[in-house]
Every structure is written in C-alpha cells, then in structure tokens.
Scaffold this motif. Structure first.
Motif, PDB file in Angstrom:
ATOM      1  N   ILE A 302      79.351  17.734 -23.655  1.00 57.60           N
ATOM      2  CA  ILE A 302      79.010  17.088 -24.921  1.00 57.60           C
ATOM      3  C   ILE A 302      78.852  18.189 -25.958  1.00 57.60           C
ATOM      4  O   ILE A 302      78.000  19.067 -25.820  1.00 57.60           O
ATOM      5  CB  ILE A 302      77.709  16.275 -24.800  1.00 57.60           C
ATOM      6  CG1 ILE A 302      77.838  15.212 -23.695  1.00 57.60           C
ATOM      7  CG2 ILE A 302      77.357  15.656 -26.145  1.00 57.60           C
ATOM      8  CD1 ILE A 302      78.890  14.149 -23.963  1.00 57.60           C
ATOM      9  N   VAL A 303      79.689  18.143 -26.999  1.00 55.77           N
ATOM     10  CA  VAL A 303      79.779  19.260 -27.932  1.00 55.77           C
ATOM     11  C   VAL A 303      79.493  18.810 -29.367  1.00 55.77           C
ATOM     12  O   VAL A 303      80.307  18.130 -29.978  1.00 55.77           O
ATOM     13  CB  VAL A 303      81.173  19.909 -27.868  1.00 55.77           C
ATOM     14  CG1 VAL A 303      81.223  21.145 -28.767  1.00 55.77           C
ATOM     15  CG2 VAL A 303      81.526  20.287 -26.433  1.00 55.77           C
ATOM     16  N   PRO A 304      78.328  19.204 -29.920  1.00 52.79           N
ATOM     17  CA  PRO A 304      78.050  18.934 -31.323  1.00 52.79           C
ATOM     18  C   PRO A 304      78.658  20.016 -32.205  1.00 52.79           C
ATOM     19  O   PRO A 304      78.760  21.178 -31.812  1.00 52.79           O
ATOM     20  CB  PRO A 304      76.517  18.971 -31.396  1.00 52.79           C
ATOM     21  CG  PRO A 304      76.143  19.967 -30.329  1.00 52.79           C
ATOM     22  CD  PRO A 304      77.164  19.821 -29.237  1.00 52.79           C
ATOM     23  N   GLY A 305      79.076  19.636 -33.389  1.00 49.90           N
ATOM     24  CA  GLY A 305      79.581  20.601 -34.363  1.00 49.90           C
ATOM     25  C   GLY A 305      79.028  20.273 -35.733  1.00 49.90           C
ATOM     26  O   GLY A 305      78.718  19.118 -36.032  1.00 49.90           O
ATOM     27  N   GLY A 306      78.890  21.301 -36.578  1.00 45.67           N
ATOM     28  CA  GLY A 306      78.363  21.056 -37.914  1.00 45.67           C
ATOM     29  C   GLY A 306      78.250  22.315 -38.724  1.00 45.67           C
ATOM     30  O   GLY A 306      78.481  23.426 -38.221  1.00 45.67           O
ATOM     31  N   PRO A 307      77.873  22.190 -39.991  1.00 40.46           N
ATOM     32  CA  PRO A 307      77.775  23.352 -40.876  1.00 40.46           C
ATOM     33  C   PRO A 307      76.631  24.283 -40.528  1.00 40.46           C
ATOM     34  O   PRO A 307      76.524  25.374 -41.097  1.00 40.46           O
ATOM     35  CB  PRO A 307      77.574  22.718 -42.257  1.00 40.46           C
ATOM     36  CG  PRO A 307      76.945  21.398 -41.976  1.00 40.46           C
ATOM     37  CD  PRO A 307      77.563  20.935 -40.696  1.00 40.46           C
ATOM     38  N   PHE A 423      78.425  16.784 -39.611  1.00 39.68           N
ATOM     39  CA  PHE A 423      77.810  16.917 -38.292  1.00 39.68           C
ATOM     40  C   PHE A 423      78.541  15.934 -37.372  1.00 39.68           C
ATOM     41  O   PHE A 423      78.498  14.723 -37.588  1.00 39.68           O
ATOM     42  CB  PHE A 423      76.318  16.589 -38.355  1.00 39.68           C
ATOM     43  CG  PHE A 423      75.517  17.620 -39.104  1.00 39.68           C
ATOM     44  CD1 PHE A 423      74.934  18.689 -38.436  1.00 39.68           C
ATOM     45  CD2 PHE A 423      75.357  17.538 -40.474  1.00 39.68           C
ATOM     46  CE1 PHE A 423      74.203  19.651 -39.127  1.00 39.68           C
ATOM     47  CE2 PHE A 423      74.633  18.490 -41.178  1.00 39.68           C
ATOM     48  CZ  PHE A 423      74.053  19.551 -40.496  1.00 39.68           C
ATOM     49  N   GLU A 424      79.244  16.476 -36.383  1.00 36.23           N
ATOM     50  CA  GLU A 424      80.081  15.672 -35.502  1.00 36.23           C
ATOM     51  C   GLU A 424      79.648  15.877 -34.059  1.00 36.23           C
ATOM     52  O   GLU A 424      78.863  16.780 -33.742  1.00 36.23           O
ATOM     53  CB  GLU A 424      81.556  16.070 -35.649  1.00 36.23           C
ATOM     54  CG  GLU A 424      82.106  16.017 -37.060  1.00 36.23           C
ATOM     55  CD  GLU A 424      82.466  14.612 -37.510  1.00 36.23           C
ATOM     56  OE1 GLU A 424      82.231  13.651 -36.745  1.00 36.23           O
ATOM     57  OE2 GLU A 424      82.982  14.471 -38.635  1.00 36.23           O
ATOM     58  N   ILE A 425      80.210  15.071 -33.166  1.00 38.89           N
ATOM     59  CA  ILE A 425      79.964  15.263 -31.737  1.00 38.89           C
ATOM     60  C   ILE A 425      81.136  14.696 -30.950  1.00 38.89           C
ATOM     61  O   ILE A 425      81.580  13.572 -31.185  1.00 38.89           O
ATOM     62  CB  ILE A 425      78.626  14.615 -31.299  1.00 38.89           C
ATOM     63  CG1 ILE A 425      78.301  14.999 -29.868  1.00 38.89           C
ATOM     64  CG2 ILE A 425      78.634  13.109 -31.492  1.00 38.89           C
ATOM     65  CD1 ILE A 425      76.862  14.696 -29.477  1.00 38.89           C
ATOM     66  N   ASN A 426      81.661  15.502 -30.031  1.00 41.19           N
ATOM     67  CA  ASN A 426      82.783  15.110 -29.182  1.00 41.19           C
ATOM     68  C   ASN A 426      82.417  15.240 -27.715  1.00 41.19           C
ATOM     69  O   ASN A 426      81.564  16.048 -27.348  1.00 41.19           O
ATOM     70  CB  ASN A 426      84.005  16.002 -29.443  1.00 41.19           C
ATOM     71  CG  ASN A 426      84.737  15.643 -30.722  1.00 41.19           C
ATOM     72  OD1 ASN A 426      84.467  14.623 -31.351  1.00 41.19           O
ATOM     73  ND2 ASN A 426      85.682  16.488 -31.112  1.00 41.19           N
ATOM     74  N   CYS A 427      83.106  14.466 -26.903  1.00 43.96           N
ATOM     75  CA  CYS A 427      82.983  14.578 -25.448  1.00 43.96           C
ATOM     76  C   CYS A 427      84.300  15.111 -24.896  1.00 43.96           C
ATOM     77  O   CYS A 427      85.365  14.536 -25.151  1.00 43.96           O
ATOM     78  CB  CYS A 427      82.667  13.215 -24.833  1.00 43.96           C
ATOM     79  SG  CYS A 427      82.510  13.251 -23.034  1.00 43.96           S
ATOM     80  N   TYR A 428      84.219  16.212 -24.144  1.00 44.58           N
ATOM     81  CA  TYR A 428      85.384  16.817 -23.503  1.00 44.58           C
ATOM     82  C   TYR A 428      85.310  16.488 -22.021  1.00 44.58           C
ATOM     83  O   TYR A 428      84.381  16.897 -21.323  1.00 44.58           O
ATOM     84  CB  TYR A 428      85.388  18.332 -23.720  1.00 44.58           C
ATOM     85  CG  TYR A 428      85.634  18.718 -25.166  1.00 44.58           C
ATOM     86  CD1 TYR A 428      86.864  19.222 -25.572  1.00 44.58           C
ATOM     87  CD2 TYR A 428      84.641  18.549 -26.123  1.00 44.58           C
ATOM     88  CE1 TYR A 428      87.097  19.557 -26.905  1.00 44.58           C
ATOM     89  CE2 TYR A 428      84.863  18.868 -27.458  1.00 44.58           C
ATOM     90  CZ  TYR A 428      86.099  19.376 -27.836  1.00 44.58           C
ATOM     91  OH  TYR A 428      86.321  19.685 -29.153  1.00 44.58           O
ATOM     92  N   LEU A 429      86.289  15.721 -21.539  1.00 48.02           N
ATOM     93  CA  LEU A 429      86.285  15.219 -20.169  1.00 48.02           C
ATOM     94  C   LEU A 429      87.388  15.885 -19.362  1.00 48.02           C
ATOM     95  O   LEU A 429      88.563  15.884 -19.775  1.00 48.02           O
ATOM     96  CB  LEU A 429      86.508  13.706 -20.165  1.00 48.02           C
ATOM     97  CG  LEU A 429      85.429  12.860 -20.833  1.00 48.02           C
ATOM     98  CD1 LEU A 429      86.048  11.908 -21.826  1.00 48.02           C
ATOM     99  CD2 LEU A 429      84.647  12.088 -19.794  1.00 48.02           C
ATOM    100  N   TYR A 430      87.018  16.419 -18.207  1.00 48.71           N
ATOM    101  CA  TYR A 430      87.969  17.070 -17.319  1.00 48.71           C
ATOM    102  C   TYR A 430      88.122  16.182 -16.084  1.00 48.71           C
ATOM    103  O   TYR A 430      87.353  16.294 -15.128  1.00 48.71           O
ATOM    104  CB  TYR A 430      87.473  18.464 -16.937  1.00 48.71           C
ATOM    105  CG  TYR A 430      87.091  19.334 -18.115  1.00 48.71           C
ATOM    106  CD1 TYR A 430      88.030  20.161 -18.729  1.00 48.71           C
ATOM    107  CD2 TYR A 430      85.789  19.324 -18.620  1.00 48.71           C
ATOM    108  CE1 TYR A 430      87.681  20.966 -19.820  1.00 48.71           C
ATOM    109  CE2 TYR A 430      85.425  20.123 -19.699  1.00 48.71           C
ATOM    110  CZ  TYR A 430      86.378  20.940 -20.295  1.00 48.71           C
ATOM    111  OH  TYR A 430      86.027  21.729 -21.366  1.00 48.71           O
TER     112      TYR A 430
END
Length: 478
Positions: A302-307, A423-430
């Motif tokens: 679970i990866v949040p991103g933002g300024p 402010f975003e959030i993505n899920c990276y699934l393997y």
C-alpha cells in the motif's frame, strides 16, 4: 502630483503601483526558474507569468509553489510511523516477489516505507453497485472501529445511505472516524457533518484551512479513497461516494476489497492522515492491527504519495514498472498527461517490443484536459503503442496490469496533478491470479473501444492539432 519625465497622465501612486507590479512579476519568475524544476513545467509557468502576469501571479500562489521542497505541507510520515509497528504480525519467512519485480518492491519500501504484506483475500470490483453493497454489509458487521477517508462524499442518496450507516454504528458504540477533503466537498452543507458529529461520528477535514479558497494549500487535495473496518477489511481504488459512482450506467471504475494483512497498510495510512489533520492519536494503537490469517500467497504494498514526500514516489514507481515490463503493459486512466520521464519510458517500452496499450475515454469530464492529452498520441503511436478510446463509458479506473503478475489499482491518475500535487494512494499487487483477472477486465472494456490508428490520426484538421499543442504547453499546470 505628476512625474515630469513620464506622461502627464501618470501620477506618483500609479507609478509606484506599476513598479511594485513589475518587481512582483520579475520576482515570481526568478522563484520559478531558481527552483530547478522540470524544464517543461518551468516553461509553462514562465509563459503564464509573461503573457498573463496578473492572473499568473494569483495562479502561482495557489497552484504553483513547490511545497515538496518548502515542506509547506508538513506531514512527517517517518516520525509518525515510528509509533506504528508491524512487529509480530508477520510470518518470519514471507515469500518473495518474482525476481524481475524485486527492484520495484525495494523502491517502494525505500521511497514510501511501504512494507510487503502477504496473504490477503482480494476482490477486484468493477461496478459501483457491487462496491456499495459490500461496503454497507461490512459496515453493518463492524464491532470495533470504522475508518473512512474520501476525496468526494456527496450529499445524495448514496452518500446519505452510507452516512446513516456510519451514524447507526457510532450510536452502537463503534468508533467511527471520518476524514474528508474540505475543498472538494465545499458544496456539502455544514449541517451534513454536524448531524454526523451529533450521532457520535468523529469528523475531520484533511488539511484544515480557514477560507480554503484563499490559501495556497488549496492545490493540495486529498484524492484518496480508503476504508478500514475492524482492521481486517479494507477498500481502496478509484470510486468516491455518490450516486455517480454507484448507479451511473456509463461510469466505469475499479476498486478493491481487501481482507487480511494488506489492510495493515491501509490502516497505517489512515492513522497517519488522521494525525496530520490535527486529530489526537488513538489510544492502544495495537488494537487497530488485529491478527489476520493468510488467505492466499499473494503479496501487496500500500503506497501513499503526495507533496509531503521526499520524492515523487508514485511517478518513480510508474516509470520503474514500465521499464520492467517484458511482454505486455495495459493501462487505464481517465486523464493522460504524462511527465516527460514517463512519456519517454512508454515510448522506449513500445519500441522494445512490449505490447503497451493505453485506454482512455473518447470524452472525459474535463474539456481542457482532453486536447492536451491527445497531443501525446501521435508520437506514442509512431513508437508502436496502442491507444483505445472507449466510445460510451467514462473510464474513471486507474489501473495497470503487466506480464500476468503485477497489478496496480488506486486513486492516482496518470497525470501531473496525481504525481506531484495530490495526496494519492495505490495498491501494488504481486499475484498471477489477480493480474489475469485485471487483464480480463481490460480486454472486456476493449469491446467498447475504438483503436486510434496513426494514419487516420494524422489526418485530423490542422486547427485541432494547434489547439492540442497549445493546451499541452499548460498540461503541467492542470
């Protein structure tokens, strides 16, 4: 009194105002140039300030300042996250990501503090009615807490239904915390939130500001859509709360329901956002991370991103995964305004023989973004990338699937705003099974698309090309 060496119509006050105005414009230009940004973004701001100086200064104050460097949006995740430990919650020897994607998982751990979380049960949701049906069922079963964070929470039938469910659970003694973006929801009346508070829901706006339209932080929007229920069930994806997302026949979106250890990442992110909004830390935080069994062998981050982050981490991750793709890379996004690094990565992948496909809508809900996005098509098509426009549905999904293994689903669009300002959030699934499901969704959506062909695309009227080229100059500002 007039100034002798100027026209008799120019007074001293007018002259002083003119000098102040010129100095302000020049000073703003120097600030833009000295920040050593991407040259394309710098050029866009210089054009606005030179040709529309008065408007440009105002826009730069609201939308142009580089708060990643200035730390004006100061949320110290590393400091806060010291209080949130996953120790003892994981198996001692978890499975590893496939070697080809190991560098991506390491990147996300280093630039985002995103741990690999194993063994979750994941449902890919592609219809709003299914998402809200499941969400209401999970809310009704909540026994300890409900944490909810949305960019848009509309005051309509769907919004009121979710609101009433939250109020009911709060009245039963369940801890209910509700976080919303206070700029995106300015049309929601204060009484909406007051009613929730009276029922026991703890309500807070993200980045509290007085008179938000008069503050520079108005540009930094919380675009995340996160729900955590009892620390065991979570939701993440592109769907906000409202009738548009729940019932519109032409709105195509993608969301995830996660059960298991993957929820720890959503919980940690919510609590950090909650603290940063000015609310007090929860007591006995360990109780918000209950033990979860392994339901599968998948891995996710679970990866949040933002300024507020030190790096443009979601952009870095997207460029990295484009580079890692060997066979295919399928992308869905409602808005396509790539940074130069991402644009070149996509071209390189297509030229290298990777089957790169981009799906967008024929017409989005943004009339000024569409022509800017179309300006990128010709070069991508010449490199061999395939572009599909959905003819009826509005593709609001933000998804990537690659090589029957990696899936990305979250809130981030493939544009400057998501990579740099929101402010975003993505899920990276393997996981192979989940990737094949997402691939099937993409191929099903293709049935409603028309492929853009290079020969036909280059025959469009010259005036359309000109409009697209002009709008592209301002793409970094959208």
């Amino acid at each position: 009194m007039n100034i002798p060496f100027l026209s008799n119509s120019v007074s001293i006050p007018e002259f002083i105002l003119w000098i102040v105005y010129v100095v302000t414009v020049i000073g703003t230009l120097l600030v833009v140039v000295s920040e050593n940004r991407n040259p394309i973004r710098t050029l866009a701001w210089v054009l606005v300030l030179v040709f529309l100086p008065a408007v440009g200064i105002v826009f730069f104050y609201f939308f142009g300042q580089n708060n990643r460097k200035k730390k004006a949006v100061s949320i110290n995740y590393k400091k806060l996250s010291k209080d949130i430990s996953f120790e003892g919650l994981f198996d001692k020897h978890p499975p590893k990501v496939q070697p080809n994607y190991e560098t991506l998982s390491v990147l996300l751990e280093r630039n985002s503090n995103a741990l690999l979380l194993q063994g979750s049960r994941v449902e890919v949701i592609t219809h709003g009615h299914r998402k809200f049906e499941l969400l209401l069922e999970d809310i009704e079963k909540a026994s300890h807490h409900i944490h909810m964070e949305y960019f848009i929470f509309q005051n309509d039938m769907t919004g009121k239904k979710i609101k009433e469910a939250l109020m009911r659970k709060a009245a039963e003694g369940v801890e209910v915390r509700f976080l919303y973006d206070n700029v995106a929801n300015t049309r929601v009346p204060p009484s909406f939130y007051k009613e929730m508070r009276r029922a026991g829901v703890i309500v807070s706006p993200f980045l509290k500001v007085f008179l938000p339209w008069l503050r520079s932080k108005v540009n930094y929007r919380n675009h995340r859509k996160v729900v955590v229920i009892d620390g065991k069930i979570g939701y993440i994806g592109g769907m906000n709360v409202g009738d548009t997302y729940a019932m519109s026949p032409i709105w195509r979106d993608t969301h995830l329901r996660i059960e298991g250890k993957g929820v720890y990442g959503l919980q940690a992110n919510f609590l950090l956002d909650w603290y940063s909004s000015g609310e007090k830390k929860v007591d006995n935080y360990v109780s918000y991370f209950p033990y979860c069994p392994n339901y599968s062998n998948n891995l996710l981050q679970i990866v949040p991103g933002g300024p507020d982050s030190a790096w443009p981490n979601l952009l870095q991750a997207t460029v990295r995964l484009v580079i890692l793709a060997k066979h295919y890379l399928y992308i869905q996004t409602p808005y396509f305004l790539p940074t130069d690094s991402l644009f070149q990565a996509l071209i390189s992948a297509a030229l290298a023989g990777v089957d790169v496909r981009l799906m967008v809508s024929r017409k989005s809900d943004s009339s000024y973004v569409d022509p800017a996005a179309k300006s990128y098509y010709a070069e991508l098509l010449r490199a061999g990338l395939k572009i599909y426009e959905h003819q009826q549905d509005f593709i609001h999904a933000k998804t990537i699937v690659s090589d029957d293994y990696l899936s990305v689903i979250g809130s981030a669009n493939m544009d400057f705003r998501s990579f740099e300002s929101n402010f975003e959030i993505n899920c990276y699934l393997y996981d192979t099974e989940i990737a094949r499901k997402n691939k099937a969704v993409f191929l099903e959506d293709m049935k409603g698309c028309s492929e853009i062909l290079l020969d036909e695309w280059e025959q469009r009227p010259w005036w359309k090309k000109m409009i697209e080229s002009v709008m592209r100059l301002f793409a970094p500002l959208f």
